[in-house]
Design a protein around this motif. Structure first.
Motif, PDB file in Angstrom:
ATOM      1  N   PHE A 101       5.008  -9.541  -4.542  1.00 38.33           N
ATOM      2  CA  PHE A 101       4.945  -8.333  -5.382  1.00 38.33           C
ATOM      3  C   PHE A 101       4.321  -8.945  -7.080  1.00 38.33           C
ATOM      4  CE2 PHE A 101       6.322  -4.597  -8.481  1.00 38.33           C
ATOM      5  CZ  PHE A 101       5.785  -3.213  -7.241  1.00 38.33           C
ATOM      6  N   ILE A 107      12.724  -4.934  -9.073  1.00 39.23           N
ATOM      7  CA  ILE A 107      12.317  -6.913  -9.116  1.00 39.23           C
ATOM      8  C   ILE A 107      13.084  -6.590 -10.570  1.00 39.23           C
ATOM      9  CG2 ILE A 107       9.850  -5.822 -10.238  1.00 39.23           C
ATOM     10  CD1 ILE A 107       8.812  -8.448 -10.082  1.00 39.23           C
ATOM     11  N   VAL A 108      13.066  -5.656 -11.072  1.00 36.98           N
ATOM     12  CA  VAL A 108      13.622  -5.657 -12.336  1.00 36.98           C
ATOM     13  C   VAL A 108      16.028  -5.649 -12.310  1.00 36.98           C
ATOM     14  CG1 VAL A 108      12.342  -5.056 -13.399  1.00 36.98           C
ATOM     15  CG2 VAL A 108      13.513  -3.500 -12.902  1.00 36.98           C
ATOM     16  N   ASN A 109      16.304  -5.436 -10.818  1.00 32.74           N
ATOM     17  CA  ASN A 109      17.644  -5.459 -10.587  1.00 32.74           C
ATOM     18  C   ASN A 109      17.829  -6.424 -10.000  1.00 32.74           C
ATOM     19  OD1 ASN A 109      18.821  -1.914 -12.366  1.00 32.74           O
ATOM     20  ND2 ASN A 109      16.281  -2.100 -11.048  1.00 32.74           N
ATOM     21  N   ASP A 140      21.086   4.382  -4.398  1.00 33.94           N
ATOM     22  CA  ASP A 140      20.592   4.140  -5.396  1.00 33.94           C
ATOM     23  C   ASP A 140      19.451   4.018  -5.513  1.00 33.94           C
ATOM     24  OD1 ASP A 140      23.070   4.089  -6.858  1.00 33.94           O
ATOM     25  OD2 ASP A 140      23.166   2.326  -7.493  1.00 33.94           O
ATOM     26  N   ILE A 182       0.828  -7.486  -8.321  1.00 36.75           N
ATOM     27  CA  ILE A 182      -0.304  -6.478  -9.204  1.00 36.75           C
ATOM     28  C   ILE A 182      -0.855  -7.297 -10.381  1.00 36.75           C
ATOM     29  CG2 ILE A 182       1.234  -6.514 -11.802  1.00 36.75           C
ATOM     30  CD1 ILE A 182       3.987  -5.626 -10.387  1.00 36.75           C
ATOM     31  N   MET A 201       5.617  -0.187  -2.877  1.00 38.58           N
ATOM     32  CA  MET A 201       5.773  -0.574  -3.848  1.00 38.58           C
ATOM     33  C   MET A 201       6.905   0.235  -4.670  1.00 38.58           C
ATOM     34  SD  MET A 201       4.640   1.074  -6.908  1.00 38.58           S
ATOM     35  CE  MET A 201       4.167   2.498  -6.948  1.00 38.58           C
ATOM     36  N   GLY A 202       7.132   1.530  -4.741  1.00 40.54           N
ATOM     37  CA  GLY A 202       8.358   1.952  -5.548  1.00 40.54           C
ATOM     38  C   GLY A 202       9.785   0.915  -5.289  1.00 40.54           C
ATOM     39  N   ARG A 234       3.480   3.558  -1.375  1.00 42.61           N
ATOM     40  CA  ARG A 234       4.539   4.316  -2.675  1.00 42.61           C
ATOM     41  C   ARG A 234       5.361   3.639  -2.478  1.00 42.61           C
ATOM     42  NH1 ARG A 234       0.604   5.812  -6.062  1.00 42.61           N
ATOM     43  NH2 ARG A 234       1.874   8.006  -6.799  1.00 42.61           N
ATOM     44  N   SER A 290       9.515  -2.698  -6.949  1.00 44.65           N
ATOM     45  CA  SER A 290      10.145  -2.341  -8.351  1.00 44.65           C
ATOM     46  C   SER A 290      10.675  -2.010  -9.156  1.00 44.65           C
ATOM     47  CB  SER A 290       8.721  -0.974  -8.995  1.00 44.65           C
ATOM     48  OG  SER A 290       7.348  -0.968  -8.274  1.00 44.65           O
ATOM     49  N   ILE A 291      12.024  -1.140  -8.079  1.00 49.83           N
ATOM     50  CA  ILE A 291      12.917  -1.404  -8.604  1.00 49.83           C
ATOM     51  C   ILE A 291      14.049  -3.012  -8.157  1.00 49.83           C
ATOM     52  CG2 ILE A 291      15.552  -0.897  -8.352  1.00 49.83           C
ATOM     53  CD1 ILE A 291      13.295   2.231  -7.255  1.00 49.83           C
ATOM     54  N   MET A 346      16.703   6.916  -6.319  1.00 49.69           N
ATOM     55  CA  MET A 346      15.832   6.349  -7.911  1.00 49.69           C
ATOM     56  C   MET A 346      14.638   7.404  -7.317  1.00 49.69           C
ATOM     57  SD  MET A 346      16.938   3.424  -9.620  1.00 49.69           S
ATOM     58  CE  MET A 346      17.886   2.614  -8.677  1.00 49.69           C
ATOM     59  N   LEU A 347      13.281   6.857  -5.718  1.00 46.69           N
ATOM     60  CA  LEU A 347      12.351   6.797  -5.287  1.00 46.69           C
ATOM     61  C   LEU A 347      12.855   8.293  -4.890  1.00 46.69           C
ATOM     62  CD1 LEU A 347      12.211   3.529  -3.639  1.00 46.69           C
ATOM     63  CD2 LEU A 347      10.995   4.720  -5.741  1.00 46.69           C
ATOM     64  N   ASP A 366       0.402  -1.383   0.198  1.00 46.31           N
ATOM     65  CA  ASP A 366       0.049  -0.113   0.347  1.00 46.31           C
ATOM     66  C   ASP A 366       0.682   1.519   0.132  1.00 46.31           C
ATOM     67  OD1 ASP A 366      -2.635  -0.840  -0.297  1.00 46.31           O
ATOM     68  OD2 ASP A 366      -3.329  -0.489   1.697  1.00 46.31           O
TER      69      ASP A 366
END
Lengths: 99, 217
Positions: free
Chosen positions: A84, A25-27, A34, A88, A18-19, A15, A22-23, A38-39, A13
């Motif tokens: 996560f 999961i792809v790095n 960092d 989604i 969640m951010g 932000r 999101s970061i 980024m956030l 819930d």
């Protein structure tokens, strides 16, 4: 019919959490600094969210050093990835349900 | 979930953060266009330099035994071509950099962070290795391999880079690779392939990217 909102994960819930997810999961591995950059959040704020995610078993913490400075990096756990992705999916289902 | 963050907006945020944190998204279409224009100007300069060399050779007293002049002007030609290529590369790089720098400032994305470092490393590595191979090829006199070699190593660099920036750059890479490989069997047409790859393909790519991401409707 099941309530679609019950599949949403309360942890995400926030932000910021969640951010972070999101970061991560792809790095593969991202340092605290960092993530902060980024956030665009403050040290203390981010740190408390990271503790929360770690306690839930969603992220792994790696403590290291660059010279004498501590360098903490984070990576996502299997459980975190699954949680996560489910979150989604639940969001997508809500959108489909609204149409 | 509170009403302030409807699911669609949250999903869009997640997607945006994923992209921002793993890919450099401020590569400007104008960079492609400007690099392509520089390459075409460079190819034109090279072409006219070669034409003037051919004129010298034909007009010289080669048949009267003055071979020294001819080999002198061949060395001068090679030197000039290398200088033209270097100037072309530098101006293309600077102009491409400026447009991307302007776009990243507008987007508010940093121009030097781990993502950009990863992108730079993965692009520069194949290009430096390719450059080394081509320098050795030239030292051994295989000048015909320079144009296809440039296209092939640049194509590989772009395909490699596509994982760390806007993914469409992969197709620009494939285009360069195809031209480079055809050029390997059409030795002698190097300058035309070079102009097509570095000039026309860059401009085409730049226009498409601009149309897709930067156009104001």
């Amino acid at each position: 019919m099941k309530n679609p909102i019950e599949n949403l994960n309360k942890v995400f819930d926030s932000r910021i959490r969640m951010g972070v997810m999101s970061i991560l999961i792809v790095n593969e591995e991202v340092s605290f600094n960092d993530l902060k950059q980024m956030l665009d959040v403050t040290d203390g704020n981010l740190a408390s969210h990271m503790v929360n995610l770690e306690e839930n078993g969603f992220i792994k913490v790696h403590k290291g050093f660059i010279g004498r400075k501590t360098n903490t990096t984070y990576s996502i756990t299997r459980a975190g990835e699954k949680a996560f992705k489910d979150h989604i999916e639940a969001l997508e289902n809500m959108i489909r349900g609204m149409k | 979930m509170d009403s302030q963050h409807p699911p669609l907006e949250t999903l869009q945020d997640i997607k945006r953060i994923m992209e921002r944190s793993s890919r450099f998204i401020s590569l400007s279409g104008w960079s492609g266009i400007s690099a392509g224009v520089c390459a075409l100007l460079g190819a034109w300069a090279g072409h006219s330099r070669i034409a003037s060399y051919l004129q010298t050779v034909r007009g010289s007293s080669y048949y009267r035994g003055e071979t020294a002049t001819v080999s002198d002007s061949a060395t001068a030609l090679m030197q000039d071509l290398v200088i033209i290529a270097a100037i072309t590369f530098i101006t293309a790089f600077i102009s491409a950099f400026l447009f991307t720098w302007a776009r990243s400032r507008k987007n508010g994305t940093p121009l030097w962070d781990p993502i950009v470092q990863r992108l730079a490393w993965n692009t520069i590595l194949p290009m430096v290795i390719g450059g080394l191979v081509l320098v050795r090829a030239m030292q051994w006199g295989y000048f015909e391999l320079v144009a296809p070699g440039c296209l092939i190593f640049y194509g590989l660099a772009l395909v490699n880079a596509s994982k760390y920036t806007l993914g469409e750059i992969r197709y620009l890479g494939y285009g360069q690779l195809i031209l480079g490989i055809i050029n390997l069997w059409a030795i002698g047409g190097g300058l035309y392939f070079w102009a097509a790859g570095f000039g026309l393909l860059h401009i085409l790519y730049g226009v498409i990217m601009w149309w897709k991401y930067e156009r104001r409707p």
